[in-house]
Scaffold this active site. Structure first.
Site, PDB file in Angstrom:
ATOM      1  N   ASP A   1       0.852  -1.191   0.000  1.00 10.17           N
ATOM      2  CA  ASP A   1       0.000   0.000   0.000  1.00 10.17           C
ATOM      3  C   ASP A   1       0.883   1.234   0.000  1.00 10.17           C
ATOM      4  OD1 ASP A   1      -0.084   1.016   3.108  1.00 10.17           O
ATOM      5  OD2 ASP A   1      -0.056  -1.168   3.023  1.00 10.17           O
TER       6      ASP A   1
ATOM      7  N   ASP B   1      -9.427   3.867   6.767  1.00 12.22           N
ATOM      8  CA  ASP B   1      -8.297   3.650   7.665  1.00 12.22           C
ATOM      9  C   ASP B   1      -8.580   4.418   8.947  1.00 12.22           C
ATOM     10  OD1 ASP B   1      -5.925   4.128   9.090  1.00 12.22           O
ATOM     11  OD2 ASP B   1      -4.677   4.300   7.298  1.00 12.22           O
TER      12      ASP B   1
ATOM     13  N   GLU C   1      -7.322   4.749  12.823  1.00 14.71           N
ATOM     14  CA  GLU C   1      -6.251   4.362  13.752  1.00 14.71           C
ATOM     15  C   GLU C   1      -5.932   5.441  14.771  1.00 14.71           C
ATOM     16  OE1 GLU C   1      -2.193   4.800  11.705  1.00 14.71           O
ATOM     17  OE2 GLU C   1      -3.516   4.224  10.039  1.00 14.71           O
TER      18      GLU C   1
END
Length: 207
Positions: A11, A97, A99
């Site tokens: 990625d 995403d 986090e």
């Protein structure tokens, strides 16, 4: 590079600069995710180049959004939708995403806002999104109500990743942030898929 003969991927974001996707494909990489957007307004300057380059090289492609907990989930979703335009069957699902919990939101609020992002993107793009996260972050900040979404887990230095609450298995595993792959300058995140190439193609063909 192989881990238990699993299908290999990477990625990337603008931090990798210009990627030679043909060389990446020749290095044995079968899939890749590129950062598309971050928060309400940011678009990764390399996204369009990566998005077209991955497809041209014959790499299964995916796009991800970096979720900012302080930003409005609908505005963030629309930022991502605008950047990717559409995600065809055969491309990998859209990814969020998550986090970081800026602002220290409680689990219920953070989960509710993430659900809004997921719903907005799924409705607009016609694909069930996927969630990228780390086990410690997820277990501390989220809940177990997201099992319908495929899991892309980030954990380094383990023989197998820890599964966060709400899931029984992982679909993608980001196993290193310091990989070396031909066609990419400097270090790059490496990933594996939990299945065969035929399984991955079938996964990319699902709505």
């Amino acid at each position: 590079m192989a881990i238990n003969n699993k299908v290999q991927g990477i990625d990337v974001s603008h931090y990798q600069g210009t990627v030679n996707w043909t060389a990446v494909k020749s290095a044995g990489i079968s899939f890749a995710f590129a950062k598309a957007t971050d928060g309400n307004t940011y678009t990764d300057p390399q996204f369009k180049t990566n998005w077209t380059g991955m497809k041209a090289a014959g790499i299964l492609r995916g796009a991800y959004h970096f979720y900012e907990s302080n930003d409005d989930p609908v505005t963030q979703a629309n930022n991502f939708i605008k950047a990717v335009g559409s995600i065809a069957i055969g491309d990998l699902p859209p990814v969020v995403d998550i986090e970081i919990n800026k602002g220290g939101f409680g689990n219920a609020t953070l989960a509710a806002n993430l659900q809004i992002w997921l719903n907005t993107v799924e409705q607009a793009l016609g694909r069930t999104p996927m969630i990228y996260t780390g086990p410690s972050f997820w277990n501390q900040n989220m809940n177990n109500s997201f099992s319908r979404y495929a899991l892309w887990i980030a954990q380094y230095g383990a023989s197998q990743p820890t599964i966060p609450i709400g899931w029984s298995s992982w679909t993608f595993w980001q196993n290193s942030e310091s990989g070396s792959v031909a066609g990419v300058t400097g270090s790059v995140d490496t990933d594996v898929f939990a299945g065969s190439m035929a399984d991955l193609l079938a996964f990319a063909a699902k709505k």
